[in-house]
Design a protein around this motif. Structure first.
Motif, PDB file in Angstrom:
ATOM      1  N   GLN A   1     -32.712  -1.582 -90.032  1.00 13.54           N
ATOM      2  CA  GLN A   1     -31.515  -0.817 -90.386  1.00 13.54           C
ATOM      3  C   GLN A   1     -31.679   0.649 -89.965  1.00 13.54           C
ATOM      4  O   GLN A   1     -30.766   1.251 -89.401  1.00 13.54           O
TER       5      GLN A   1
ATOM      6  N   ASP B   1     -39.957  -8.917 -96.341  1.00 11.76           N
ATOM      7  CA  ASP B   1     -38.674  -9.063 -95.662  1.00 11.76           C
ATOM      8  C   ASP B   1     -37.820  -7.816 -95.882  1.00 11.76           C
ATOM      9  O   ASP B   1     -37.103  -7.375 -94.986  1.00 11.76           O
TER      10      ASP B   1
ATOM     11  N   LYS C   1     -34.025  -8.491 -82.826  1.00  7.33           N
ATOM     12  CA  LYS C   1     -34.855  -9.019 -83.915  1.00  7.33           C
ATOM     13  C   LYS C   1     -36.308  -8.557 -83.838  1.00  7.33           C
ATOM     14  O   LYS C   1     -37.046  -8.692 -84.794  1.00  7.33           O
TER      15      LYS C   1
ATOM     16  N   HIS D   1     -40.564 -11.270 -87.002  1.00  6.17           N
ATOM     17  CA  HIS D   1     -40.180 -11.993 -88.207  1.00  6.17           C
ATOM     18  C   HIS D   1     -40.369 -13.488 -88.018  1.00  6.17           C
ATOM     19  O   HIS D   1     -40.302 -14.012 -87.004  1.00  6.17           O
TER      20      HIS D   1
ATOM     21  N   TYR E   1     -38.984  -5.159 -93.490  1.00  2.00           N
ATOM     22  CA  TYR E   1     -38.507  -5.531 -92.161  1.00  2.00           C
ATOM     23  C   TYR E   1     -37.031  -5.165 -91.992  1.00  2.00           C
ATOM     24  O   TYR E   1     -36.630  -4.524 -91.028  1.00  2.00           O
ATOM     25  N   ARG E   2     -36.213  -5.555 -92.964  1.00  4.49           N
ATOM     26  CA  ARG E   2     -34.777  -5.278 -92.890  1.00  4.49           C
ATOM     27  C   ARG E   2     -34.498  -3.773 -92.934  1.00  4.49           C
ATOM     28  O   ARG E   2     -33.640  -3.278 -92.207  1.00  4.49           O
TER      29      ARG E   2
END
Length: 134
Positions: free
Chosen positions: A77, A69, A90, A134, A72-73
């Motif tokens: 960003q 995660d 997303k 996700h 992914y974030r």
């Protein structure tokens, strides 16, 4: 006070702390450097406690995130920073020259002008969209 530093020219105090290596991508920087806005050591010590508590909370929150995660974030960003993804986006489909030459050029230019630690996420997102699902 382990992370207290005083600027030799201005005399102002700063909170300076390196971000742990495994959290750099997630936090988005290599160092916390926060001005305590004072040249008075007593005032700096008082402000240090609050700033240190906030930084510790940021580090703890980053450590609590699942590594997949976190990746992914961090990728989202980075893409948002370079205007390659909108804030509410997303997921992202692979970007091909044939399908969207302009978007392909945007990704290429962003990757080439990005700092070293942002190059890989941009290129991988360009070709390998599954990373963003996700």
């Amino acid at each position: 006070m382990e992370y207290l530093a005083q600027d030799s020219k201005s005399g102002r105090y700063r909170y300076r702390r390196r971000v742990p290596g495994e959290l750099i991508k997630l936090i988005g920087k290599r160092e916390f450097s926060i001005s305590l806005r004072t040249t008075d050591q007593r005032v700096a010590m008082e402000r240090y406690e609050r700033v240190h508590k906030d930084v510790e909370a940021d580090i703890a929150a980053a450590r609590a995130i699942d590594p997949a995660d976190a990746n992914y974030r961090a990728t989202l960003q980075t893409l948002r920073k370079h205007d390659l993804a909108i804030p509410t986006q997303k997921s992202l489909s692979p970007v091909t020259f044939e399908a969207d030459p302009e978007k392909f050029r945007e990704f290429t230019n962003a990757a080439l002008s990005a700092p070293d630690h942002e190059f890989e996420p941009i290129v991988e997102a360009k070709y390998d969209a599954y990373r963003l699902r996700h």
